[in-house]
Scaffold this motif. Structure first.
Motif, PDB file in Angstrom:
ATOM      1  N   GLN A 148       0.838  -1.208   0.000  1.00 24.56           N
ATOM      2  CA  GLN A 148       0.000   0.000   0.000  1.00 24.56           C
ATOM      3  C   GLN A 148       0.872   1.257   0.000  1.00 24.56           C
ATOM      4  O   GLN A 148       0.595   2.214  -0.737  1.00 24.56           O
ATOM      5  N   ASN A 149       1.916   1.240   0.783  1.00 21.51           N
ATOM      6  CA  ASN A 149       2.820   2.400   0.826  1.00 21.51           C
ATOM      7  C   ASN A 149       3.439   2.659  -0.541  1.00 21.51           C
ATOM      8  O   ASN A 149       3.540   3.809  -0.989  1.00 21.51           O
ATOM      9  N   LEU A 150       3.847   1.576  -1.229  1.00 20.86           N
ATOM     10  CA  LEU A 150       4.428   1.737  -2.571  1.00 20.86           C
ATOM     11  C   LEU A 150       3.405   2.337  -3.530  1.00 20.86           C
ATOM     12  O   LEU A 150       3.726   3.236  -4.316  1.00 20.86           O
ATOM     13  N   ALA A 151       2.177   1.821  -3.496  1.00 21.48           N
ATOM     14  CA  ALA A 151       1.135   2.333  -4.389  1.00 21.48           C
ATOM     15  C   ALA A 151       0.876   3.810  -4.132  1.00 21.48           C
ATOM     16  O   ALA A 151       0.780   4.621  -5.071  1.00 21.48           O
ATOM     17  N   GLU A 152       0.769   4.181  -2.868  1.00 23.36           N
ATOM     18  CA  GLU A 152       0.451   5.571  -2.526  1.00 23.36           C
ATOM     19  C   GLU A 152       1.609   6.508  -2.829  1.00 23.36           C
ATOM     20  O   GLU A 152       1.395   7.645  -3.272  1.00 23.36           O
ATOM     21  N   GLN A 153       2.815   6.064  -2.628  1.00 23.22           N
ATOM     22  CA  GLN A 153       3.974   6.922  -2.886  1.00 23.22           C
ATOM     23  C   GLN A 153       4.218   7.127  -4.372  1.00 23.22           C
ATOM     24  O   GLN A 153       4.555   8.233  -4.807  1.00 23.22           O
ATOM     25  N   LEU A 154       4.050   6.052  -5.152  1.00 23.20           N
ATOM     26  CA  LEU A 154       4.520   6.082  -6.537  1.00 23.20           C
ATOM     27  C   LEU A 154       3.436   6.407  -7.560  1.00 23.20           C
ATOM     28  O   LEU A 154       3.751   6.860  -8.663  1.00 23.20           O
ATOM     29  N   PHE A 155       2.161   6.161  -7.234  1.00 21.86           N
ATOM     30  CA  PHE A 155       1.123   6.296  -8.260  1.00 21.86           C
ATOM     31  C   PHE A 155       0.109   7.402  -7.959  1.00 21.86           C
ATOM     32  O   PHE A 155      -0.770   7.652  -8.766  1.00 21.86           O
ATOM     33  N   VAL A 156       0.256   8.049  -6.835  1.00 21.85           N
ATOM     34  CA  VAL A 156      -0.730   9.066  -6.471  1.00 21.85           C
ATOM     35  C   VAL A 156      -0.631  10.304  -7.349  1.00 21.85           C
ATOM     36  O   VAL A 156      -1.587  11.091  -7.441  1.00 21.85           O
ATOM     37  N   ASN A 157       0.507  10.474  -8.013  1.00 22.53           N
ATOM     38  CA  ASN A 157       0.689  11.667  -8.849  1.00 22.53           C
ATOM     39  C   ASN A 157       0.136  11.514 -10.266  1.00 22.53           C
ATOM     40  O   ASN A 157       0.254  12.440 -11.074  1.00 22.53           O
ATOM     41  N   ILE A 158      -0.407  10.333 -10.580  1.00 17.68           N
ATOM     42  CA  ILE A 158      -1.109  10.218 -11.862  1.00 17.68           C
ATOM     43  C   ILE A 158      -2.327  11.137 -11.804  1.00 17.68           C
ATOM     44  O   ILE A 158      -3.093  11.135 -10.832  1.00 17.68           O
ATOM     45  N   LYS A 159      -2.507  11.926 -12.822  1.00 21.05           N
ATOM     46  CA  LYS A 159      -3.575  12.918 -12.809  1.00 21.05           C
ATOM     47  C   LYS A 159      -4.957  12.268 -12.911  1.00 21.05           C
ATOM     48  O   LYS A 159      -5.131  11.250 -13.576  1.00 21.05           O
ATOM     49  N   SER A 160      -5.916  12.904 -12.248  1.00 21.04           N
ATOM     50  CA  SER A 160      -7.301  12.428 -12.293  1.00 21.04           C
ATOM     51  C   SER A 160      -7.976  12.903 -13.570  1.00 21.04           C
ATOM     52  O   SER A 160      -7.569  13.895 -14.183  1.00 21.04           O
ATOM     53  N   ALA A 161      -9.018  12.199 -13.955  1.00 13.93           N
ATOM     54  CA  ALA A 161      -9.784  12.577 -15.143  1.00 13.93           C
ATOM     55  C   ALA A 161     -10.785  13.666 -14.801  1.00 13.93           C
ATOM     56  O   ALA A 161     -11.266  13.775 -13.666  1.00 13.93           O
ATOM     57  N   CYS A 162     -11.106  14.461 -15.784  1.00 12.74           N
ATOM     58  CA  CYS A 162     -12.108  15.512 -15.592  1.00 12.74           C
ATOM     59  C   CYS A 162     -13.520  14.986 -15.803  1.00 12.74           C
ATOM     60  O   CYS A 162     -14.489  15.535 -15.262  1.00 12.74           O
ATOM     61  N   GLU A 163     -13.631  13.916 -16.610  1.00 14.15           N
ATOM     62  CA  GLU A 163     -14.950  13.363 -16.916  1.00 14.15           C
ATOM     63  C   GLU A 163     -14.795  11.899 -17.303  1.00 14.15           C
ATOM     64  O   GLU A 163     -13.703  11.473 -17.691  1.00 14.15           O
ATOM     65  N   PRO A 164     -15.859  11.118 -17.210  1.00 16.74           N
ATOM     66  CA  PRO A 164     -15.760   9.703 -17.602  1.00 16.74           C
ATOM     67  C   PRO A 164     -15.579   9.567 -19.106  1.00 16.74           C
ATOM     68  O   PRO A 164     -15.914  10.483 -19.874  1.00 16.74           O
ATOM     69  N   LEU A 165     -15.040   8.424 -19.525  1.00 16.42           N
ATOM     70  CA  LEU A 165     -14.898   8.159 -20.952  1.00 16.42           C
ATOM     71  C   LEU A 165     -16.281   8.076 -21.600  1.00 16.42           C
ATOM     72  O   LEU A 165     -17.208   7.504 -21.015  1.00 16.42           O
ATOM     73  N   PRO A 166     -16.427   8.629 -22.777  1.00 12.59           N
ATOM     74  CA  PRO A 166     -17.729   8.548 -23.444  1.00 12.59           C
ATOM     75  C   PRO A 166     -18.062   7.119 -23.851  1.00 12.59           C
ATOM     76  O   PRO A 166     -17.176   6.347 -24.222  1.00 12.59           O
ATOM     77  N   LYS A 167     -19.330   6.752 -23.768  1.00 10.36           N
ATOM     78  CA  LYS A 167     -19.758   5.428 -24.187  1.00 10.36           C
ATOM     79  C   LYS A 167     -19.859   5.362 -25.708  1.00 10.36           C
ATOM     80  O   LYS A 167     -20.085   6.371 -26.374  1.00 10.36           O
ATOM     81  N   ILE A 168     -19.695   4.165 -26.234  1.00 10.23           N
ATOM     82  CA  ILE A 168     -19.830   3.973 -27.683  1.00 10.23           C
ATOM     83  C   ILE A 168     -21.317   3.918 -28.007  1.00 10.23           C
ATOM     84  O   ILE A 168     -22.050   3.069 -27.466  1.00 10.23           O
ATOM     85  N   GLU A 169     -21.752   4.813 -28.852  1.00  7.67           N
ATOM     86  CA  GLU A 169     -23.174   4.891 -29.188  1.00  7.67           C
ATOM     87  C   GLU A 169     -23.506   4.184 -30.505  1.00  7.67           C
ATOM     88  O   GLU A 169     -24.616   3.696 -30.699  1.00  7.67           O
ATOM     89  N   GLN A 170     -22.542   4.145 -31.405  1.00  7.14           N
ATOM     90  CA  GLN A 170     -22.797   3.552 -32.718  1.00  7.14           C
ATOM     91  C   GLN A 170     -22.875   2.026 -32.616  1.00  7.14           C
ATOM     92  O   GLN A 170     -22.092   1.405 -31.895  1.00  7.14           O
ATOM     93  N   PRO A 171     -23.807   1.393 -33.348  1.00  9.11           N
ATOM     94  CA  PRO A 171     -23.847  -0.078 -33.370  1.00  9.11           C
ATOM     95  C   PRO A 171     -22.692  -0.618 -34.221  1.00  9.11           C
ATOM     96  O   PRO A 171     -22.211   0.059 -35.135  1.00  9.11           O
TER      97      PRO A 171
END
Length: 944
Positions: free
Chosen positions: A212-235
């Motif tokens: 847990q310490n490794l995950a929090e130290q090393l990966f917390v600086n990955i930036k968060s998304a502003c919005e969810p990925l859009p869903k695929i609407e086309q068939p």
């Protein structure tokens, strides 16, 4: 989080403050640590004018980060400390993963984490890596799976992202308007490589808190998304893309029919998996099945059901049929049969016992979950995290919560002709266009309305057909074991001097020509067992004709026993007959409890093998076609195949096998089958969930099958060619319309532990250096490498390159230059690095067997290699840790350095009628040319 009672790991799911979902796994039974990160982004996110960009970014992330700018540093570090790494890009996901000796996990994870926090994406590496992307594309231009995929993309809704080209080329990834593409790569990374779209799995012997310490130290600086990925609407498909037949031309002379039904995405059905029952029944191979009927007509060789592309808003349910040449003339009849079977499924509600059978098998797999390497574990779980809620990260693949009739009916209703596409893969078709990327000839035709109406009525049982009487659902499976017995052994996990012998197989029968080894194995707490029965027959190898007939026998035998024993296969009891260089091996594996029912049937069929002449002729044609298709394989694969035939007299080339089998008649084959097992030696291993009395019963079954046929005098030896004092042997292989390729193989004179250790260490040392120079720096091609390649217990080292643009002789010269300079590179290794390297390699060998299958395979390999004390691995480890750097340098000087004229084989591609290259051979390659492979093998010295 539900986990198997057989899974002793500790799990903890957390979410970092940036939104990254993390699974921590404490595993105190491993010396390796592993990490995998998946991002919910793939080639579907490629810009329309930059197809292949997601794949290119995946490559670029390996080539330097802010604190580790050297583009090869990550690979060298992982390799140095006993690890491995890789990545892949798919439609909607990209995944990165590595493992390493656990002591070095933190520095390795630091490097890995910077891929996602501060990659350089440097202009310096763009040009070179773009060449590698293009080489990867060129490498698969003749891959029939990729080619079929390409046609598929052109024949769907072009507004759906599946239609995009996924790999990338020099053109799609070119710089434009004076601007380097690196800016667009950075923009793509900034947009999509966000914590909310990612999942991370970490596994190792470290505590959960440390992970847990490794995950929090090393990966917390990955930036968060502003919005969810859009869903695929086309068939995926429009109406115009259904009710069509697509003819596709393959590179290999194969014949395939794919009946494809479009469905909506089925990920939301993971808890009850209704599609699995449909696949179970349509893909059945027992009596009354579609395949059984097709085989009776000699229209098909095999069938699978349920596979097909799958994504967030689409699923293809494919029925894929491997056709015979006769079957190609009956395409419509075959579809008639499939429609009749679908009508049988729709006629009434599907009996619940089929679901319960699938449920029992799945529950058994979960309850007696077998251990896997940390790398395999995190690679699977990190994807599960993308699809399942936390509580089902582990259980999601196994869960079958109960029958959902309405969902089953919904999917069954999707199996209708209005929802159908037919794909016929054959060189005999007519074609009127070519796909853009892979230049695949194909043709699309609308299916006539009259024909569609006919199939519609058949699938609804609204019209009569003679096929209905021959199709029926299978009986209940008698091999299903819901509550298997697990036999314990008090000594199985004890490791003291007094009972050391109990930890390895014991030779419980040692008679004239018959040897049986037995080991009760409950270490892994699974009700499974592995039987290996090695049958050596001198008659199997007396001629090329007999070697070819042995391989044909394996195929025909396998086909004749499938139908009557398919229930056992479904229930998790597997069997496999394969040819080896002295005869054949019969292997049984899986649930141990009812293997005793299956073994006598298989042995009886082995000794009383009977096929009709038409069956013989069909399979003779098929195996010859299969051998002929080998010349369509990758260049490097063909060179290694020829190397194997050159070095092993009992393993003739496909050309020799074809020539031998062509003249074999049905009468000759019948006579061969009568004699094949008349004079044999037998060695067998019984390992797993069996008590001694069970082992004795198994042995008695085998003895009874071979009464009067077993004797020591029938033992077979498997030689290798001895090229001592022959220096360089040159074997040119004519490869028309293929990439250039070369292999340099240095076989060792002896197979003692010192020779093996030196070959393993040298290949391990040189591999990352060779990759860096030949692929990253010189850009020769995508397939480059150095490998430890033993042949019949004799060690060897192979250097190889496949290139789309550099000819074979230039590749040989480049490899020779590298080998001649290898000594200088190794002299820079520090004493500490050397110690770490040898201990890391020893650690890889010393790693505990992860499951019963791996342990059984290790025991069987030891038996086959006459390591009767099962000590070779430990002896080799001791040798490795005592090897000095100077030993390796001296080994390179005397054994592989071209300037010292070592004994070696150089195999290289030769374009047909390339007179210039033939002249260059004489001038530039100092060696003896082998003009006739077969004659060379016959005249050469042998060693055993």
């Amino acid at each position: 989080m539900k986990q198997s009672p057989n899974d002793l790991k500790k799990y903890q799911a957390i979410t970092l403050k940036n939104g990254l979902r993390v699974l921590l796994i404490h595993n105190n039974e491993t010396t390796k640590s592993a990490a995998a990160l998946a991002v919910n982004v793939g080639h579907f996110q490629d810009p329309e004018d930059r197809q292949g960009l997601a794949h290119f970014l995946e490559h670029m992330l390996f080539l330097g980060t802010e604190n580790f700018p050297d583009g090869s540093e990550y690979q060298k570090f992982i390799n140095q400390y006993g690890g491995s790494h890789n990545a892949w890009t798919a439609t909607e996901h990209t995944c990165f993963f590595f493992d390493i000796n656990h002591q070095y996990f933190e520095p390795a994870l630091t490097r890995f984490s910077e891929f996602f926090t501060c990659p350089l994406l440097s202009k310096e590496f763009v040009i070179k890596e773009r060449q590698n992307i293009d080489a990867e594309f060129a490498l698969k231009l003749k891959d029939d799976i990729r080619r079929l995929y390409d046609v598929h993309k052109e024949t769907i809704n072009q507004k759906h992202p599946f239609s995009k080209f996924s790999v990338g080329t020099l053109d799609t990834l070119a710089d434009r308007n004076g601007q380097c593409i690196s800016g667009e790569i950075q923009a793509f990374f900034n947009t999509f490589y966000r914590a909310d779209y990612m999942t991370l799995a970490l596994e190792g012997p470290q505590s959960l808190k440390a992970l847990q310490n490794l995950a929090e130290q090393l990966f917390v600086n990955i930036k968060s998304a502003c919005e969810p990925l859009p869903k695929i609407e086309q068939p995926l498909y429009l109406p115009s893309h259904q009710g069509i037949k697509i003819n596709v031309c393959p590179v290999k002379n194969d014949h395939q029919l794919i009946i494809s039904f479009a469905m909506e995405g089925i990920d939301q059905y993971y808890q009850d998996k209704p599609e699995s029952v449909l696949a179970y029944l349509l893909g059945h191979e027992g009596k009354g099945s579609v395949l059984s009927l097709l085989k009776k007509q000699q229209w098909a060789m095999g069938l699978t059901a349920g596979s097909g592309i799958n994504g967030s808003n689409f699923k293809d349910f494919n029925i894929s049929i491997r056709l015979t040449e006769l079957g190609e003339q009956h395409i419509n009849d075959i579809i008639d049969i499939v429609c009749c079977y679908i009508a049988t499924l729709k006629a009434d509600s599907i009996p619940s016992h089929y679901y319960q059978e699938k449920q029992s098998i799945s529950e058994l797999s979960f309850l007696y979950h077998e251990k896997s390497h940390p790398l395999d574990s995190v690679s699977q779980l990190v994807l599960n995290m993308q699809h399942y809620p936390v509580e089902d990260y582990i259980f999601g693949d196994y869960i079958m919560a109960g029958i959902a009739p309405e969902r089953t009916t919904k999917l069954l209703n999707a199996l209708n002709v209005d929802n159908m596409r037919i794909i016929h893969v054959s060189q005999k078709n007519s074609f009127n266009t070519r796909s853009f990327w892979y230049q695949v000839p194909y043709q699309v035709n609308e299916i006539e309305l009259k024909q569609l109406n006919h199939w519609r009525k058949l699938s609804m049982a609204e019209t009569a057909s003679p096929w209905f009487s021959e199709l029926f659902l299978p009986e209940k499976n008698p091999y299903i074991v819901s509550h298997p017995k697990l036999y314990s052994s008090a000594l199985d996990n004890v490791s003291t001097d007094n009972n050391k012998t109990k930890l390895i197989p014991q030779k419980i029968v040692n008679e004239n020509g018959f040897t049986a080894w037995y080991k009760q194995g409950c270490t892994f707490n699974v009700p499974k067992g592995y039987l290996y029965i090695g049958i050596d027959s001198p008659y199997a190898i007396t001629s090329y004709e007999n070697i070819a007939m042995t391989r044909l026998f394996v195929d025909l035998y396998t086909d004749t026993v499938i139908e009557e024993n398919y229930d056992a296969e479904l229930a998790g009891i597997h069997y496999h007959l394969y040819a080896h260089q002295g005869g054949v091996t019969l292997q049984l594996s899986g649930v141990s409890e009812k293997q005793n029912l299956l073994l006598p049937k298989l042995l009886t069929r082995l000794k009383q093998h009977q096929v009709s002449q038409s069956h013989f002729e069909l399979f003779k044609r098929q195996i010859i076609k299969q051998w002929q298709n080998s010349n369509k394989s990758k260049s490097i694969s063909q060179l290694f195949s020829n190397l194997s035939s050159l070095m092993q007299p009992n393993n003739p080339s496909t050309v020799e096998l074809i020539s031998a089998l062509m003249t074999v008649t049905y009468a000759q084959y019948q006579q061969f089958c009568q004699q094949l097992f008349s004079k044999v030696t037998i060695e067998m291993l019984i390992h797993g969930n069996w008590l001694p009395q069970h082992a004795n019963d198994i042995i008695l079954n085998v003895k009874n099958a071979f009464i009067g046929a077993v004797d020591d005098s029938y033992a077979v030896q498997c030689p290798v060619i001895d090229i001592h004092k022959q220096q360089t042997l040159l074997l040119p292989i004519s490869l028309a319309d293929h990439d250039h390729a070369s292999v340099i193989y240095n076989p060792m004179l002896s197979n003692d532990n010192q020779s093996i250790a030196l070959a393993m260490i040298t290949s391990h040392l040189l591999s990352p250096l060779f990759f860096q120079q030949m692929r990253t720096e010189k850009q020769y091609g995508y397939l480059v490498g150095v490998g430890y390649v033993p042949i019949n217990r004799y060690p060897g080292i192979a250097f190889y390159i496949q290139s789309p643009h550099t000819d074979a002789i230039a590749l040989i010269n480049a490899m020779d230059d590298f080998i001649n300079c290898a000594e200088k590179n190794l002299q820079e290794i520090s004493a500490n690095d050397w110690l770490e390297l040898t201990q890391g390699l020893a650690g890889q060998l010393q790693e505990n067997d992860q499951n019963l299958r791996i342990k059984s395979l290790r025991f069987w390999s030891a038996i086959c290699n006459n390591d009767q004390l099962f000590e070779h691995k430990q002896q080799l480890i001791k040798t490795i840790v005592n090897v000095k750097l100077n030993d390796v340098i001296q080994f390179i000087r005397t054994t592989i350095m071209p300037s010292t004229n070592p004994d070696r084989v150089v195999i290289y591609s030769l374009a047909e009628q390339d007179k210039k290259q033939k002249n260059r051979e004489k001038v530039q390659l100092n060696g003896k040319i082998i003009n006739n492979l077969s004659e060379f093998v016959k005249k050469s010295q042998r060693k055993f």
